[in-house]
Design an enzyme around this catalytic site. Structure first.
Site, PDB file in Angstrom:
ATOM      1  CG  HIS A 121      -7.642   5.767  13.994  1.00 51.42           C
ATOM      2  ND1 HIS A 121      -7.394   4.664  14.769  1.00 51.42           N
ATOM      3  CD2 HIS A 121      -8.430   6.588  14.738  1.00 51.42           C
ATOM      4  CE1 HIS A 121      -8.000   4.811  15.932  1.00 51.42           C
ATOM      5  NE2 HIS A 121      -8.629   5.978  15.948  1.00 51.42           N
ATOM      6  CG  ASP A 198     -10.216   3.206   9.032  1.00 51.97           C
ATOM      7  OD1 ASP A 198     -11.444   3.263   9.272  1.00 51.97           O
ATOM      8  OD2 ASP A 198      -9.355   3.611   9.836  1.00 51.97           O
ATOM      9  CD  GLN A 201     -14.445   9.418  11.871  1.00 49.20           C
ATOM     10  OE1 GLN A 201     -15.561   9.933  11.786  1.00 49.20           O
ATOM     11  NE2 GLN A 201     -13.893   9.168  13.036  1.00 49.20           N
ATOM     12  CE  LYS A 224     -14.906   5.765  15.158  1.00 47.95           C
ATOM     13  NZ  LYS A 224     -14.471   6.663  16.221  1.00 47.95           N
ATOM     14  CB  CYS A 364      -6.023   7.147  17.497  1.00 49.99           C
ATOM     15  SG  CYS A 364      -6.744   6.849  19.103  1.00 49.99           S
TER      16      CYS A 364
HETATM   17  C1  LIG Z   1     -10.573   6.672  10.892  1.00 50.84           C
HETATM   18  C2  LIG Z   1     -10.754   5.778  12.076  1.00 50.84           C
HETATM   19  N1  LIG Z   1     -10.333   4.509  12.016  1.00 50.84           N
HETATM   20  C3  LIG Z   1     -10.479   3.660  13.033  1.00 50.84           C
HETATM   21  C4  LIG Z   1     -11.071   4.046  14.209  1.00 50.84           C
HETATM   22  C5  LIG Z   1     -11.204   3.057  15.328  1.00 50.84           C
HETATM   23  O1  LIG Z   1     -12.525   2.774  15.580  1.00 50.84           O
HETATM   24  P1  LIG Z   1     -12.927   1.870  16.855  1.00 50.84           P
HETATM   25  O2  LIG Z   1     -12.261   2.500  18.031  1.00 50.84           O
HETATM   26  O3  LIG Z   1     -14.404   1.965  16.893  1.00 50.84           O
HETATM   27  O4  LIG Z   1     -12.424   0.492  16.583  1.00 50.84           O
HETATM   28  C6  LIG Z   1     -11.508   5.359  14.337  1.00 50.84           C
HETATM   29  C7  LIG Z   1     -12.090   5.830  15.611  1.00 50.84           C
HETATM   30  O5  LIG Z   1     -11.835   6.881  16.092  1.00 50.84           O
HETATM   31  C8  LIG Z   1     -11.348   6.243  13.239  1.00 50.84           C
HETATM   32  O6  LIG Z   1     -11.753   7.514  13.313  1.00 50.84           O
END
Ligand SMILES: Cc1ncc(COP(=O)(O)O)c(C=O)c1O
Length: 406
Positions: A121, A198, A201, A224, A364
């Site tokens: 992401h 990260d 998910q 989430k 993203c």
């Molecule tokens: C794998 C992953 N990393 C990072 C993020 C970013 O999360 P946030 O927008 O809550 O900071 C997301 C959100 O869609 C994600 O799915």
């Protein structure tokens, strides 16, 4: 086993009609819906307990501070970590930016190497891009295989003695792949690299054991996992946190301040400059309680069952292309796909007319979509409140989309 009917009764928004049809919310990977327990905990804080934390000398302020710190302890318990290792941030994005910046200050010299993956992401790619640019370091991406897994043989070639950081997603928000973080961390540690995970998910969907995972740093978002927006978590090994300088400076993160210099508070306060997201932390703690009561093993099993059903239905449709591993046990609770000849935005808009919410776009993850040779994809994602009937209705509605557009 999850009692979905009981769970659904806790989510007021699921009673909403969309275009006159029952709302079928299949976009929990973007953000989950909130149970009334979380909504009420936040409202209760504002109605009965609101004060700023750490600074007041009156009972109300003590109570607010206690609630905020109790939220930290609750989140730490969820991860079986120490509360001192839990930094509240605005979300995964801020947590990863903080970690990248601090590691840059403490661990990185020109010519050093950072490894990411092709399936990141942007939140776990751009902070490392910026860091590499700032420090004249090298940034390399571990490629993916045809099946949507990481190519570990290339990872081993990219991992050199100059590798200081390996930053990777635990569960891909597009492919759904569960990456073999323990194996990667073991090899990364042999060259002295810090492993940043990260977990946006994964923490919401499975029991994450930090020790088993082998992560040194981990980030996720409250919104989430049934919690409010505006709150996330950075967990890091305490020796790293003690080593790191602050990312943001200002109120509440200091020990002493003079006109020309300052000294820093101990972690985690060192990384929580200014008024923190107090009500959101309390809401997140309530979300954690909710998930604990359901049981993370049951949460994961339910997600896998819905994903298996969706995968089976999508793979059986010749007009659909599915991305990521075919085995539902090797993936998170989401499926990305495309319908031949129909733009993902059109698929999402047509499903919306049936009351079904899915995500369409690049999620993203533009480099990953480029690697897959597609500009965008559709994504259906599932959580504790989704039913098999909803997945079946989504598959049925997809047939209508396909037939209607031909
Ligand atoms: C794998 C992953 N990393 C990072 C993020 C970013 O999360 P946030 O927008 O809550 O900071 C997301 C959100 O869609 C994600 O799915």
């Amino acid at each position: 086993m999850i009692n979905v009917a009981t769970i659904r009764a806790d989510f007021p928004i699921l009673r909403r009609l969309e275009n006159g049809k029952p709302l079928v919310y299949l976009d929990s990977a973007a953000t989950t819906q909130k149970p009334r327990q979380v909504i009420e905990a936040e409202a209760r804080f504002y109605e009965e307990q609101n004060a700023n934390v750490r600074r007041g000398l009156y009972s109300l302020a003590y109570e607010a501070t206690e609630l905020y710190e109790a939220a930290r302890t609750k989140v730490a318990g969820f991860l079986r970590a120490s509360p001192k290792e839990i930094v509240f941030t605005r979300g995964t994005t801020e947590a990863l930016n903080l970690a990248a910046w601090a590691l840059g200050e403490t661990r990185l010299s020109p010519g050093d190497r950072i490894l990411v993956t092709e399936m990141e992401h942007h939140a776990n790619l751009l902070p490392w891009q910026e860091l590499a640019r700032r420090k004249n370091a090298e940034l390399w991406a571990i490629p993916i295989t045809k099946e949507g897994s990481l190519d570990l043989s290339i990872f081993r070639k990219l991992l050199t003695r100059r590798t200081r950081v390996v930053a990777l997603v635990h569960i891909s928000n597009v492919l759904g792949t569960i990456n073999p973080v323990p194996a990667i961390a073991e090899e990364a540690h042999k060259v002295g690299a810090v492993v940043v995970v990260d977990a946006a998910q994964s923490v919401p969907h499975m029991s994450v054991d930090l020790r088993e995972l082998g992560a040194d740093v981990l980030a996720f978002s409250g919104h989430k996992m049934l919690g409010p927006t505006g709150i996330g978590v950075l967990w890091a090994r305490s020796d790293l946190l003690w080593d790191w300088p602050p990312f943001l400076t200002g109120g509440e993160m200091i020990r002493e301040v003079w006109l020309d210099r300052a000294t820093w508070a101990d972690p985690p306060a060192r990384f929580e400059a200014g008024t923190p997201p107090i009500a959101q932390a309390i809401g997140l703690a309530t979300a954690v309680e909710y998930l604990d009561a359901v049981g993370m093993t049951a949460v994961q099993t339910h997600g896998q069952e819905l994903t298996a059903l969706a995968l089976e239905g999508l793979l059986a449709r010749p007009y659909v292309e599915v991305y990521g591993p075919r085995d539902p046990e090797q993936r998170g609770a989401l499926v990305a796909f495309n319908v031949h000849g129909i733009h993902p935005h059109d698929v999402a808009t047509l499903l919306d007319q049936e009351g079904i919410c899915i995500r369409a776009g690049h999620h993203c993850a533009q480099p990953l979509h480029r690697r897959l040779g597609i500009p965008a994809s559709c994504r259906a994602s599932f959580y504790v409140y989704n039913t098999k009937e909803e997945v079946e209705f989504f598959l049925f509605a997809l047939n209508r989309v396909w037939e209607g557009m031909r």
